[in-house]
Enzyme design. Structure first.
Site: not given
Length: 318
Positions: A12, A51, A71-72, A74, A138, A142, A216
């Site tokens: 993404v 980082d 950035a994560a 997931s 997760y 968030k 979904r």
């Protein structure tokens, strides 16, 4: 604008970086490449490998008009077995980014949030006013970041927007999904079409839906990127806007498999497996708020178009 894109070497993030650059913005990408790919960073963008907590303060001190934070960590399953990785990698890193923004006076933030903040929905389609009750680490991380953004925006006059999206799919030219551990339905199905996987599993066929399989919401990654551009333009100082992004309709697992069969011309064998614990029957977003307040209008809502772009990308990588 001069914009910092965190996680811009990922799926993404790379599409968003490309669209921002095409729109005439100066884009700097930062990514530690733990899950991203250096060759996914658009050539028009400056790339800083490192980082986020270490490089953000120095980068933002250069002077930026905004940050788009992708950035994560997931992986839902991993988040339950290795929670520390997610609290440190997602929450601590995001708070460090917010601190760096405050120190540098960076005025705008668009955050990549998730529908996982809602957990099991009480009503569908899900609106932004729905109760937030994550069912995994997760989602909790968030949601914690969303809360942090709200307080930082109010205290430091940051113009912030969180975009909570559901199932992102599709591709944009050479930018698409290529995860080391694939958990998303469409690329998993396409792996069957390429011969990299024998069959696709359907987790339960007795759900209270039209064909018995889970439903979904799917959003094309380019429509998602366009929403980020709009969020940058509509963010208001001192406020934190939260918007859901999705099709508002939803497709069942069988519908997705059938569409992939039509697009690829491959039979795509499927086998029914037991239900997975915690899977809701239907997850569909209401995007009315984004349409009304941001002027967002998705242009790639047909499932065949979403799958078609993903398939073209998949074939290009072989």
């Amino acid at each position: 604008m001069k914009l910092l894109v965190t996680g811009g070497a990922g799926y993404v993030g790379s599409v968003n970086a490309a669209r921002l650059a095409e729109a005439g913005h100066e884009v700097v990408v930062v990514d530690d490449l733990s899950t991203g790919h250096a060759d996914a960073v658009p050539s028009e963008c400056r790339f800083v490998e490192g980082d986020l907590t270490e490089v953000a303060p120095g980068l933002l001190a250069e002077g930026f008009d905004g940050v788009l934070h992708f950035a994560a960590k997931s992986l839902v399953g991993e988040s339950m077995t290795e929670p520390a990785k997610y609290w440190h990698g997602n929450v601590n890193a995001s708070v460090a980014l917010l601190d760096a923004m405050v120190a540098a006076g960076t005025p705008r933030l668009v955050f990549s949030s998730t529908a996982a903040t809602y957990g099991e929905p009480e009503q569908v389609p899900i609106k932004e006013t729905a109760r937030t009750s994550p069912t995994n680490t997760y989602g909790y991380t968030k949601l914690a970041i969303d809360y942090a953004i709200t307080t930082y925006a109010q205290a430091h006059n940051i113009a912030a927007v969180s975009l909570r999206y559901f199932n992102v799919a599709g591709a944009y030219g050479r930018f698409g999904e290529r995860h080391a551990v694939e958990t998303h339905l469409i690329p998993i199905i396409l792996q069957v079409a390429t011969g990299d996987r024998e069959q696709v599993q359907i987790f339960g066929e007795d759900w209270p839906t039209e064909d018995g399989t889970c439903v979904r919401d799917y959003i094309h990654v380019v429509d998602l990127a366009d929403a980020h551009l709009l969020a940058l333009q509509h963010a208001m100082p001192g406020t934190h806007g939260i918007y859901n992004l999705g099709s508002g309709a939803g497709f069942s697992v069988r519908q997705v498999i059938d569409t992939c069969r039509d697009v690829t011309g491959h039979p795509i064998p499927a086998a029914v497996a037991p239900r997975r614990a915690g899977d809701p029957a239907v997850l569909v977003a209401s995007s009315e708020k984004a349409r009304t307040e941001l002027g967002w209008q998705p242009k790639r809502e047909k499932l065949a178009d979403i799958v078609g772009d993903a398939w073209t990308f998949t074939q290009s990588r072989r």
